[in-house]
Each structure stands twice: as C-alpha cells, then as structure tokens.
Design a protein around this motif. Structure first.
Motif, PDB file in Angstrom:
ATOM      1  N   GLN A 332       0.822  -1.204   0.000  1.00 41.08           N
ATOM      2  CA  GLN A 332       0.000   0.000   0.000  1.00 41.08           C
ATOM      3  C   GLN A 332       0.859   1.258   0.000  1.00 41.08           C
ATOM      4  N   ILE A 333       0.294   2.324  -0.541  1.00 38.64           N
ATOM      5  CA  ILE A 333       0.860   3.651  -0.346  1.00 38.64           C
ATOM      6  C   ILE A 333       0.642   4.021   1.113  1.00 38.64           C
ATOM      7  N   ASN A 334       1.595   4.722   1.721  1.00 35.33           N
ATOM      8  CA  ASN A 334       1.426   5.139   3.107  1.00 35.33           C
ATOM      9  C   ASN A 334       0.569   6.405   3.173  1.00 35.33           C
ATOM     10  N   LEU A 335      -0.566   6.305   3.826  1.00 37.31           N
ATOM     11  CA  LEU A 335      -1.472   7.452   3.993  1.00 37.31           C
ATOM     12  C   LEU A 335      -1.310   8.117   5.354  1.00 37.31           C
ATOM     13  N   SER A 336      -0.718   7.406   6.297  1.00 31.16           N
ATOM     14  CA  SER A 336      -0.675   7.894   7.672  1.00 31.16           C
ATOM     15  C   SER A 336       0.105   9.199   7.803  1.00 31.16           C
ATOM     16  N   TRP A 337       1.162   9.371   6.990  1.00 25.59           N
ATOM     17  CA  TRP A 337       1.950  10.602   7.080  1.00 25.59           C
ATOM     18  C   TRP A 337       1.139  11.812   6.620  1.00 25.59           C
ATOM     19  N   LEU A 338       0.354  11.624   5.590  1.00 32.21           N
ATOM     20  CA  LEU A 338      -0.489  12.718   5.089  1.00 32.21           C
ATOM     21  C   LEU A 338      -1.526  13.115   6.139  1.00 32.21           C
ATOM     22  N   ILE A 339      -2.165  12.135   6.734  1.00 32.42           N
ATOM     23  CA  ILE A 339      -3.171  12.400   7.767  1.00 32.42           C
ATOM     24  C   ILE A 339      -2.521  13.055   8.985  1.00 32.42           C
ATOM     25  N   GLU A 340      -1.364  12.531   9.384  1.00 30.36           N
ATOM     26  CA  GLU A 340      -0.669  13.061  10.562  1.00 30.36           C
ATOM     27  C   GLU A 340      -0.275  14.527  10.377  1.00 30.36           C
ATOM     28  N   THR A 370      -8.641  12.963  -7.986  1.00 32.00           N
ATOM     29  CA  THR A 370      -9.991  13.090  -7.435  1.00 32.00           C
ATOM     30  C   THR A 370      -9.958  14.106  -6.307  1.00 32.00           C
ATOM     31  N   ASP A 371     -11.128  14.661  -5.959  1.00 33.54           N
ATOM     32  CA  ASP A 371     -11.195  15.569  -4.800  1.00 33.54           C
ATOM     33  C   ASP A 371     -11.661  14.842  -3.544  1.00 33.54           C
ATOM     34  N   GLN A 372     -11.953  13.558  -3.689  1.00 34.61           N
ATOM     35  CA  GLN A 372     -12.510  12.805  -2.569  1.00 34.61           C
ATOM     36  C   GLN A 372     -11.523  12.635  -1.416  1.00 34.61           C
ATOM     37  N   LEU A 373     -10.268  12.339  -1.722  1.00 31.15           N
ATOM     38  CA  LEU A 373      -9.290  12.116  -0.657  1.00 31.15           C
ATOM     39  C   LEU A 373      -9.100  13.383   0.165  1.00 31.15           C
ATOM     40  N   ARG A 374      -8.995  14.527  -0.491  1.00 29.91           N
ATOM     41  CA  ARG A 374      -8.848  15.799   0.236  1.00 29.91           C
ATOM     42  C   ARG A 374     -10.044  16.022   1.159  1.00 29.91           C
ATOM     43  N   LYS A 375     -11.236  15.795   0.648  1.00 28.47           N
ATOM     44  CA  LYS A 375     -12.447  15.997   1.453  1.00 28.47           C
ATOM     45  C   LYS A 375     -12.508  15.021   2.622  1.00 28.47           C
ATOM     46  N   ALA A 379     -12.485  15.959   6.590  1.00 30.06           N
ATOM     47  CA  ALA A 379     -13.611  15.500   7.407  1.00 30.06           C
ATOM     48  C   ALA A 379     -13.184  14.537   8.512  1.00 30.06           C
ATOM     49  N   GLY A 380     -11.919  14.136   8.530  1.00 26.90           N
ATOM     50  CA  GLY A 380     -11.446  13.224   9.573  1.00 26.90           C
ATOM     51  C   GLY A 380     -11.870  11.787   9.378  1.00 26.90           C
ATOM     52  N   VAL A 381     -12.115  11.379   8.142  1.00 27.73           N
ATOM     53  CA  VAL A 381     -12.516   9.996   7.868  1.00 27.73           C
ATOM     54  C   VAL A 381     -11.347   9.062   8.210  1.00 27.73           C
ATOM     55  N   PRO A 382     -11.581   7.984   8.933  1.00 29.78           N
ATOM     56  CA  PRO A 382     -10.504   7.052   9.293  1.00 29.78           C
ATOM     57  C   PRO A 382      -9.831   6.463   8.053  1.00 29.78           C
TER      58      PRO A 382
END
Length: 408
Positions: A332-340, A370-375, A379-382
């Motif tokens: 997987q691509i690491n998403l945790s750094w972006l969220i953090e 897409t604009d979905q990931l930014r949104k 929104a704090g989606v897990p």
C-alpha cells in the motif's frame, strides 16, 4: 495427554519449517533479483533488428547497456541513430523538475536531441520523416504522476499516426509490487500528471503499460510495438536502480517512498526538494514546535531551483531510515503521514494548495486524480474507511491490468 502434547510439538515443528522456508524463499527472491537482465542488456535479441535502419531513440540518463549510455553503446556498435528524443529532465537527466528543456546537439556524439517536455511533447511528422524505427528505453517508477508514461503515450501516438514501429526495451518497475490509490474516473481531474483510468501506482512496467494503452483504446489508432522483455523478473522482486531515474530520486529510499511522498506536492508541506535528501523528509515552517527534526530547503541547480519554503527552516518527519520493507509487506501507499501532518498543521485552510490554472481544483486533487481524498482528510474519515472507498474501482482496474502483464 502425552499424545496431545506430541501433536502440538509436531504442529509447531511443521509451522517452524514452513516459516523458515518462507523466509528462505523471500531471501532467495531478493538475491534472485540481482540476476535480472533488462531489455537493453539483451543486445543479441534486438541488434540485428536495428542494423541497416535509421533509428530514433527515446532515452535519458537511465538508458544504459551495462554501465554505458545506450546512445554511446549503439553508436559504437555501428547503429545509425538519427535523433535522440529526451523526456522531462532532458537526455542527460540534469534538468530540474518542470524545467523547460530545449533542443540541442549531443556534444559527445553530434546527434540532434529533441526535447519531448514542454511545448513539443509529441514527435512531429517532420521529426519522424527520416526515421525507420523508433526505440524507447527509459526507466519508470510506476506512478501516475511520474511523466515518463505520458512521454510513452505521445511517442506511441506519433508512431501510429506516421506508420512507424516502436521497439520497447523493457525495464523493471521498482514499485511493481503495489497497485494502490484512487483510480481517476472524472475527466475534470486530467492533467499532465494524470491522464487515464489508472490508480496512483499502477504496478506495470513500461512494456506492460504500452500494451495497456493499445489494448484499452487510449490511442486513436493502435501503435505497432515490439517488446524486449526483462529476463528473470517478476513483479515482486526487489530492484535497485543502477542510476538515478531523475535528479530528485537519488536514493533507493527515495524511489520507494516516492509514491507516498509525492502526494505532498499539492500541499503546504515540503517533501525534501531543495535538499540532497528529496522524497525522504517532510516538513514546513508552520510545524515548528510540533516536531524536533528540521532542515532548510535551498535552491539547487539541476535539482530544484524554487523549492517550497525556500530558505526557510522546516520542521517535520525524517524518513531516511524508515523501514521500506513495511511498504512491501502492506502493498500500500502510506497514507498515515499525510493524515498526521494535516492534523498537526495549524493553518488547515491553507494546507492544500490551489491549482495554478483552475483555482476550483486544487493542485492536490490533480495529483491524486480526485477531490474525494482531500475531502475525506478534512472530514477526519478514518484511514481504513478511506481505503475501503478506493476498492471498487481498484478491483476493476486490477482485472483490466491482468490482461496486459508480461511478468508473474
């Protein structure tokens, strides 16, 4: 009771043997990767095909036969190279990201070099007029926003329109193990860093991607292609590139982290450009007090002249020693750094940067497709739910991708 104990011990022994075998197999696969032979290195398979023809070559500094430039090698072998076409960063790979590269004459060979980055992205009819066969040999890293696949498409399109065959000398994709990220389904997010129905990491080599473009009808007419496959290779093998594929992918760590860290180019976070450690560190001045690690991006000719937060101290994450095997294990691509870093950033309204052309579509959205990931992040989606939202389109893409694979 003694029978049950014996049974348990036997089971544990078998499990230990299986585990040891798996580790041995994994280690063997890593060592086997040193036996990989690129398409370019298998000269016996294509030199006879080039003899007597006027050759147009799409190449850069990653185009090697052994440790020598493919241009220099083929010229020394008596091949008539009429023109060399260079992608982003130029033929010798010494131009910064996004820099305008003009046409020139190679000082070493005297061969004209035509830039395919900027206004002239596609070889013209006039440029192909004195060419019998086009050859494509460029190292890719398997990401939608790495522009080599765009160059491939333009070249295929030009060849098809002008009845020229394209010989592809295939190379391993160092990130072939991962097919992940949102699939771009809305044309309004199309750009130079996202053109087709593919996820952020597509898991294909250049040869496989060429088959995908042909097979899925992305060209007005199909391009006649011939592929020299990589020998002794499959998608799960580790592959250490023999040369930097571009100025800012200057380490194995950077190549492996690129799919995850290049997302930050559409944010207020500097991703290491302007340092000698690009795509291995993350930071911004606004994160002072949140992190202790710091660095200062500066202008570096040939790498990054105008990095984000130039001459300002940035605070953030140091990923130079991050265990990249975790990425291979997760696929997987690491998403945790972006969220953090979004959660840590004090000025959230300005975390995602606006687009340069269309202010309604952020630079981040164009990169992601897409604009979905930014949104979802706002929104704090897990993370688990974000990934779940990708799955329907990812599964469709993976089924399509299977038709064009050349390697297990």
């Amino acid at each position: 009771m003694r029978f049950i104990s014996t049974l348990i011990l036997t089971f544990l022994a078998i499990s230990n043997i299986e585990c040891t075998a798996q580790i041995a197999l994994s280690n063997q696969r890593i060592s086997d990767s040193s036996r990989i032979v690129t398409g370019a290195d298998q000269t016996e398979k294509y030199l006879p095909y080039l003899k007597g023809k006027r050759i147009g070559l799409v190449a850069n500094q990653s185009s090697l036969i052994g440790k020598k430039s493919i241009v220099d090698s083929l010229v020394s072998l008596g091949i008539n190279i009429v023109k060399v076409f260079g992608p982003e960063h130029g033929f010798r790979g010494n131009a910064s990201n996004g820099a305008v590269v003009g046409n020139e004459v190679d000082a070493k060979t005297g061969i004209p070099i035509i830039s395919l980055y900027g206004k002239n992205q596609k070889p013209s009819k006039e440029q192909l007029a004195d060419i019998d066969l086009m050859v494509f040999d460029i190292q890719d890293v398997g990401c939608r926003y790495y522009t080599n696949i765009n160059t491939l498409e333009y070249v295929m399109e030009a060849c098809a329109e002008n009845n020229k065959e394209l010989l592809i000398l295939d190379r391993p994709n160092p990130n072939a193990y991962v097919v992940d990220g949102p699939v771009m389904t809305d044309d309004k997010f199309k750009s130079a860093i996202g053109v087709h129905y593919i996820p952020m990491t597509h898991g294909m080599t250049i040869g496989e991607f060429a088959q995908y473009l042909n097979g899925e009808g992305y060209l007005k007419e199909q391009c006649k292609i011939k592929i020299i496959k990589v020998a002794d290779y499959d998608h799960d093998m580790t592959y250490v590139l023999p040369i930097n594929p571009s100025p800012n992918l200057n380490t194995k760590q950077a190549v492996m982290l690129f799919p995850s860290l290049c997302m930050f180019e559409g944010t207020a976070i500097n991703e290491g450009r302007g340092t000698r450690m690009p795509f291995t560190i993350l930071g911004a001045p606004a994160l002072k007090g949140k992190y202790t690690f710091s660095y200062k991006p500066v202008s570096i000719p040939g790498m990054s002249e105008r990095p984000n937060h130039k001459d300002s101290v940035c605070y953030g994450l140091d990923l130079r020693k991050y265990d990249i095997n975790k990425l291979r294990e997760s696929r997987q691509i690491n998403l945790s750094w972006l969220i953090e870093l979004y959660n840590a950033y004090p000025d959230k309204a300005n975390f995602f940067t606006p687009g340069r052309v269309n202010q309604d579509i952020s630079a981040f959205d164009l990169r992601i497709g897409t604009d979905q990931l930014r949104k979802q992040i706002i929104a704090g989606v897990p993370e688990a739910d974000i990934r779940k939202s990708w799955e329907p389109e990812l599964q469709k893409f993976k089924a399509i991708r299977m038709k064009y694979l050349l390697y297990p």
